[in-house]
Design an enzyme around this catalytic site. Structure first.
Site, PDB file in Angstrom:
ATOM      1  N   ASP A 156      77.115  -1.744 -13.421  1.00  0.00           N
ATOM      2  CA  ASP A 156      77.019  -1.123 -14.749  1.00  0.00           C
ATOM      3  C   ASP A 156      78.269  -1.536 -15.516  1.00  0.00           C
ATOM      4  OD1 ASP A 156      77.273   0.569 -16.937  1.00  0.00           O
ATOM      5  OD2 ASP A 156      76.626   2.372 -15.867  1.00  0.00           O
TER       6      ASP A 156
ATOM      7  N   TYR B  83      55.938   2.153 -34.124  1.00  0.00           N
ATOM      8  CA  TYR B  83      55.773   2.395 -32.686  1.00  0.00           C
ATOM      9  C   TYR B  83      55.373   1.093 -32.002  1.00  0.00           C
ATOM     10  CZ  TYR B  83      56.342   7.269 -31.400  1.00  0.00           C
ATOM     11  OH  TYR B  83      56.876   8.470 -31.068  1.00  0.00           O
TER      12      TYR B  83
END
Ligand code: DSN
Length: 435
Positions: free
Chosen positions: A215, A44
């Site tokens: 994009d 993590y």
């Protein structure tokens, strides 16, 4: 365990024995796949390089810093630009960009989905300027015209391509922008086969005080290979996915001036996501190392040459690709005169081991789950070594299946002729050189 390994083996076999023409898919190297399957997935690491919430992130920092360095090289980022490499997908990257620069309720302006845009660009069936929307399409979507979260969160205005040329009409986009005064103008998507004039779009955005986001999920690899224009340094924000033409692991990048990236980082975490997928960041990094090799630029040129050869062959056989041509890796074909919808056509082609996806086309009159088009692309088969001669053969095989459909309708699926096409596909896939 054995069951899953068995499924993986079967999928591996499928990918190497069918002709995959889905333009958003690719075949990565073994090195990329190994990185994704590594112990990095255990860690993590909320936060950014040098500023994590959990301890034990020294190697994750080293990885992410290296990834950022490669992103800078691959996309030739200007000095004052930076990147975020943590967004889990293209849609998440787009949402993170919106969260960074917009407030809920702000107006965004993206391309109408059937004309080639993307769901996350504010997909909504809201009629624009008196234009009517096919009622059955509206009902198929359950009566909600705000389909994607981007349309639910923001006031979405959508621009279309010119009905005759099926090309972007920059004057009309400019007029629409002046009328609706968006805060963000968006280009890109999933099925526009032509290059976009990023400079013009930036001018339109500037003329109404909007930011401009490009994009380039589909084109990212072609941009990195230098074979299509880049919006980096022109647009205010560039988003992209890493697993399409870029041929790295699955994920997304957000590129922008550092002032915007600071906000993007906060939008990604805590705004939108928990911890990044470090194993995917590793797979993206290995993919970027490969992009920097000279072979990658050659690959991207081949992807375009293959798509243009396929397009030329289909035109010579009487097909009408949307906009008449392709500048890049994808082709959209209107199959409405075959007598069947896109779903049946794609399924029958799949029975012959030719894998395409059904797709809406500009001016779409049919439902999204059985539209009028099929979308073809060359990144996957080019990665596996097919060239222009094979594209000529693929056009011939697609044509023979479509002729068969015209003659026999859905019965084509069970015909001896389709079985013969499948055998010819097997001769092509024998040429594959797995990476
Ligand atoms: N699903 C991708 C594509 O096929 O283009 C876009 O999200």
């Amino acid at each position: 365990m054995n069951k899953v390994l068995g499924i993986i083996k079967k999928e591996e076999q499928r990918q190497l024995t069918q002709l995959n023409l889905i333009p958003s898919e690719n075949y990565t190297s073994e090195a990329v796949r190994n990185a994704v399957g590594s112990v990095l997935m255990h860690k993590y690491s909320e936060g950014n390089v040098g500023a994590r919430y959990y301890e034990g992130n020294q190697f994750i920092d080293e990885l992410e810093e290296y990834c950022l360095e490669l992103v800078r090289k691959v996309f030739k980022l200007p000095e004052d630009w930076g990147a975020n490499v943590q967004a889990l997908s293209g849609s998440n990257a787009n949402l993170a960009a919106y969260l960074a620069v917009l407030q809920p309720g702000d107006t965004i302006m993206g391309m109408h989905l059937p004309d080639g845009g993307h769901l996350s660009h504010g997909w909504s069936y809201e009629p624009q300027g008196g234009e009517q929307v096919a009622q059955d399409t509206f009902e198929y979507l359950g009566g909600s015209n705000k389909v994607n979260i981007s349309a639910k969160l923001f006031n979405s205005i959508q621009y279309k391509t010119d009905p005759e040329t099926q090309l972007l009409d920059y004057e009309k986009i400019s007029t629409l922008a002046k009328k609706h005064k968006p805060k963000l103008l968006i280009t890109g998507g999933t099925a526009y086969p032509r290059n976009i004039d990023y400079g013009k779009m930036k001018e339109i955005a500037e003329s109404v005080g909007a930011l401009y986001m490009a994009d380039v999920a589909h084109e990212a690899g072609l941009i990195a290979g230098g074979v299509v224009p880049s919006p980096v340094g022109i647009a205010d924000i560039v988003t992209l996915t890493t697993h399409k033409t870029l041929r790295a692991a699955r994920g997304a990048l957000i590129l922008a001036p550092q002032t915007i990236i600071k906000k993007v980082n906060k939008a990604v975490l805590p705004g939108l996501q928990g911890g990044p997928f470090n194993n995917n960041i590793a797979g993206i990094t290995v993919g970027l190392e490969e992009v920097l090799l000279p072979e990658f630029a050659e690959y991207t040129q081949k992807v375009i040459n293959n798509a243009q050869t396929l397009c030329t062959e289909l035109i010579s056989r009487g097909y009408h690709p949307v906009s008449g041509w392709t500048d890049k890796h994808l082709i959209l074909i209107d199959i409405s005169d075959s007598g069947l919808g896109g779903r049946d056509v794609a399924q029958i082609l799949a029975k012959a081991d030719i894998i395409v996806n059904m797709n809406t086309i500009p001016g779409e009159k049919r439902k999204p789950n059985d539209p009028s088009g099929i979308r073809l692309g060359t990144p996957f088969v080019t990665s596996l070594g097919l060239g222009e001669n094979e594209m000529i053969k693929i056009a011939e095989l697609i044509d023979s299946v479509l002729e068969l459909i015209k003659e026999k309708g859905t019965e084509a699926a069970n015909s001896a002729e389709l079985a013969a096409v499948k055998r010819e596909v097997a001769n092509l896939t024998k040429l594959f050189k797995p990476r």
